[in-house]
Write a protein that holds these residues in place. Sequence first.
Motif, PDB file in Angstrom:
ATOM      1  N   MET A   1      20.259 -12.819  -2.192  1.00  0.00           N
ATOM      2  CA  MET A   1      19.169 -12.292  -3.000  1.00  0.00           C
ATOM      3  C   MET A   1      19.661 -12.134  -4.443  1.00  0.00           C
ATOM      4  SD  MET A   1      16.620  -9.410  -1.956  1.00  0.00           S
ATOM      5  CE  MET A   1      15.512  -8.667  -3.059  1.00  0.00           C
ATOM      6  N   ILE A   2      18.808 -12.499  -5.361  1.00  0.00           N
ATOM      7  CA  ILE A   2      19.180 -12.396  -6.772  1.00  0.00           C
ATOM      8  C   ILE A   2      18.450 -11.209  -7.412  1.00  0.00           C
ATOM      9  CG2 ILE A   2      19.753 -14.836  -7.034  1.00  0.00           C
ATOM     10  CD1 ILE A   2      17.004 -15.299  -8.230  1.00  0.00           C
ATOM     11  N   PRO A   3      19.006 -10.632  -8.465  1.00  0.00           N
ATOM     12  CA  PRO A   3      18.363  -9.482  -9.127  1.00  0.00           C
ATOM     13  C   PRO A   3      16.984  -9.830  -9.688  1.00  0.00           C
ATOM     14  CG  PRO A   3      20.600  -9.815  -9.951  1.00  0.00           C
ATOM     15  CD  PRO A   3      20.284 -10.980  -9.081  1.00  0.00           C
ATOM     16  N   LYS A   4      16.153  -8.818  -9.812  1.00  0.00           N
ATOM     17  CA  LYS A   4      14.777  -8.984 -10.287  1.00  0.00           C
ATOM     18  C   LYS A   4      14.724  -9.665 -11.661  1.00  0.00           C
ATOM     19  CE  LYS A   4      10.694  -7.658  -9.014  1.00  0.00           C
ATOM     20  NZ  LYS A   4      10.061  -8.282  -7.874  1.00  0.00           N
ATOM     21  N   GLU A   7      15.164 -13.261 -11.148  1.00  0.00           N
ATOM     22  CA  GLU A   7      13.977 -13.819 -10.500  1.00  0.00           C
ATOM     23  C   GLU A   7      12.917 -14.160 -11.542  1.00  0.00           C
ATOM     24  OE1 GLU A   7      12.605 -11.047  -7.572  1.00  0.00           O
ATOM     25  OE2 GLU A   7      14.069 -11.716  -6.086  1.00  0.00           O
ATOM     26  N   LEU A   8      12.731 -13.262 -12.504  1.00  0.00           N
ATOM     27  CA  LEU A   8      11.750 -13.519 -13.564  1.00  0.00           C
ATOM     28  C   LEU A   8      12.165 -14.705 -14.425  1.00  0.00           C
ATOM     29  CD1 LEU A   8      10.930  -9.847 -14.594  1.00  0.00           C
ATOM     30  CD2 LEU A   8       9.570 -11.382 -13.158  1.00  0.00           C
ATOM     31  N   LYS A   9      13.460 -14.852 -14.672  1.00  0.00           N
ATOM     32  CA  LYS A   9      13.947 -16.009 -15.428  1.00  0.00           C
ATOM     33  C   LYS A   9      13.743 -17.296 -14.639  1.00  0.00           C
ATOM     34  CE  LYS A   9      17.267 -13.497 -18.197  1.00  0.00           C
ATOM     35  NZ  LYS A   9      18.656 -13.302 -18.578  1.00  0.00           N
ATOM     36  N   LEU A  10      13.948 -17.233 -13.326  1.00  0.00           N
ATOM     37  CA  LEU A  10      13.731 -18.395 -12.469  1.00  0.00           C
ATOM     38  C   LEU A  10      12.268 -18.822 -12.504  1.00  0.00           C
ATOM     39  CD1 LEU A  10      14.844 -20.381 -10.306  1.00  0.00           C
ATOM     40  CD2 LEU A  10      14.306 -18.637  -8.605  1.00  0.00           C
ATOM     41  N   ILE A  11      11.376 -17.868 -12.413  1.00  0.00           N
ATOM     42  CA  ILE A  11       9.944 -18.167 -12.452  1.00  0.00           C
ATOM     43  C   ILE A  11       9.546 -18.775 -13.790  1.00  0.00           C
ATOM     44  CG2 ILE A  11       7.630 -17.150 -12.428  1.00  0.00           C
ATOM     45  CD1 ILE A  11       8.820 -15.073 -10.405  1.00  0.00           C
ATOM     46  N   SER A  12      10.001 -18.169 -14.878  1.00  0.00           N
ATOM     47  CA  SER A  12       9.620 -18.684 -16.200  1.00  0.00           C
ATOM     48  C   SER A  12      10.224 -20.068 -16.445  1.00  0.00           C
ATOM     49  CB  SER A  12      10.007 -17.713 -17.307  1.00  0.00           C
ATOM     50  OG  SER A  12      11.390 -17.551 -17.371  1.00  0.00           O
ATOM     51  N   LEU A  13      11.444 -20.305 -15.965  1.00  0.00           N
ATOM     52  CA  LEU A  13      12.057 -21.627 -16.098  1.00  0.00           C
ATOM     53  C   LEU A  13      11.267 -22.659 -15.306  1.00  0.00           C
ATOM     54  CD1 LEU A  13      14.407 -23.419 -17.093  1.00  0.00           C
ATOM     55  CD2 LEU A  13      15.653 -22.743 -15.029  1.00  0.00           C
ATOM     56  N   VAL A  48      16.382 -25.798 -10.069  1.00  0.00           N
ATOM     57  CA  VAL A  48      17.601 -25.333  -9.391  1.00  0.00           C
ATOM     58  C   VAL A  48      18.822 -25.683 -10.231  1.00  0.00           C
ATOM     59  CG1 VAL A  48      19.097 -25.712  -7.384  1.00  0.00           C
ATOM     60  CG2 VAL A  48      16.652 -25.357  -7.062  1.00  0.00           C
ATOM     61  N   TYR A  49      18.875 -26.907 -10.718  1.00  0.00           N
ATOM     62  CA  TYR A  49      20.026 -27.359 -11.494  1.00  0.00           C
ATOM     63  C   TYR A  49      20.187 -26.550 -12.784  1.00  0.00           C
ATOM     64  CZ  TYR A  49      23.076 -30.403 -14.186  1.00  0.00           C
ATOM     65  OH  TYR A  49      24.100 -30.892 -14.957  1.00  0.00           O
ATOM     66  N   LEU A  50      19.114 -26.409 -13.541  1.00  0.00           N
ATOM     67  CA  LEU A  50      19.195 -25.703 -14.821  1.00  0.00           C
ATOM     68  C   LEU A  50      19.408 -24.201 -14.643  1.00  0.00           C
ATOM     69  CD1 LEU A  50      16.454 -27.611 -16.836  1.00  0.00           C
ATOM     70  CD2 LEU A  50      18.947 -27.824 -17.021  1.00  0.00           C
ATOM     71  N   PHE A  51      18.770 -23.602 -13.649  1.00  0.00           N
ATOM     72  CA  PHE A  51      18.944 -22.176 -13.400  1.00  0.00           C
ATOM     73  C   PHE A  51      20.397 -21.867 -13.035  1.00  0.00           C
ATOM     74  CE2 PHE A  51      19.120 -18.534 -10.518  1.00  0.00           C
ATOM     75  CZ  PHE A  51      18.555 -17.557 -11.314  1.00  0.00           C
ATOM     76  N   CYS A  52      20.962 -22.643 -12.139  1.00  0.00           N
ATOM     77  CA  CYS A  52      22.342 -22.387 -11.709  1.00  0.00           C
ATOM     78  C   CYS A  52      23.329 -22.612 -12.849  1.00  0.00           C
ATOM     79  CB  CYS A  52      22.699 -23.258 -10.517  1.00  0.00           C
ATOM     80  SG  CYS A  52      21.848 -22.754  -9.011  1.00  0.00           S
ATOM     81  N   LEU A  73      17.128 -20.012  -1.124  1.00  0.00           N
ATOM     82  CA  LEU A  73      16.390 -20.675  -0.059  1.00  0.00           C
ATOM     83  C   LEU A  73      15.005 -20.066   0.158  1.00  0.00           C
ATOM     84  CD1 LEU A  73      16.937 -23.119   1.637  1.00  0.00           C
ATOM     85  CD2 LEU A  73      17.743 -21.644   3.460  1.00  0.00           C
ATOM     86  N   SER A  74      14.854 -18.780  -0.092  1.00  0.00           N
ATOM     87  CA  SER A  74      13.523 -18.171   0.046  1.00  0.00           C
ATOM     88  C   SER A  74      12.582 -18.672  -1.056  1.00  0.00           C
ATOM     89  CB  SER A  74      13.621 -16.649   0.018  1.00  0.00           C
ATOM     90  OG  SER A  74      14.125 -16.212  -1.220  1.00  0.00           O
ATOM     91  N   TRP A  75      13.149 -19.053  -2.202  1.00  0.00           N
ATOM     92  CA  TRP A  75      12.345 -19.594  -3.307  1.00  0.00           C
ATOM     93  C   TRP A  75      12.091 -21.085  -3.127  1.00  0.00           C
ATOM     94  CZ3 TRP A  75      10.158 -16.659  -7.033  1.00  0.00           C
ATOM     95  CH2 TRP A  75      10.608 -15.345  -7.143  1.00  0.00           C
ATOM     96  N   PHE A  76      13.042 -21.779  -2.530  1.00  0.00           N
ATOM     97  CA  PHE A  76      12.955 -23.227  -2.336  1.00  0.00           C
ATOM     98  C   PHE A  76      13.232 -23.557  -0.873  1.00  0.00           C
ATOM     99  CE2 PHE A  76      14.449 -22.458  -6.694  1.00  0.00           C
ATOM    100  CZ  PHE A  76      13.413 -23.058  -7.396  1.00  0.00           C
TER     101      PHE A  76
END
Length: 99
Positions: A1-4, A7-13, A48-52, A73-76
């Motif tokens: 699990m990643i911090p909130k 998560e918001l950065k992942l969504i915006s990306l 996934v590539y850019l976020f990581c 995995l819960s996101w993808f």
Amino acid sequence: MIPKEKELKLISLYMYICDVYKNSLQYYCQRFSNNTVPVFTDEEVLTVYLFCGAYQRYFSIKEIHTFAKEYLLSWFPKLPSYQTFNIRLNMLSEGCCGE
């Protein structure tokens, strides 16, 4: 699990990549095969590539895939195998970066 916050950065990306892909990148990464609508989209591969790379500081494809499998995995949920992810990423790099 990643911090909130991440998560918001992942969504915006993801939203940003979807917008850019729809407006321009799709024409450079166009598929000419029977699999024109893959289960795991090009946008998801790029996200996934850019976020990581940007937020987790993983730069090898193996590290990126391992992190995604363990924490994203819960996101993808349709994350492909490492080999397939690597192939898709390489195909995108040729189409999106090479002219």
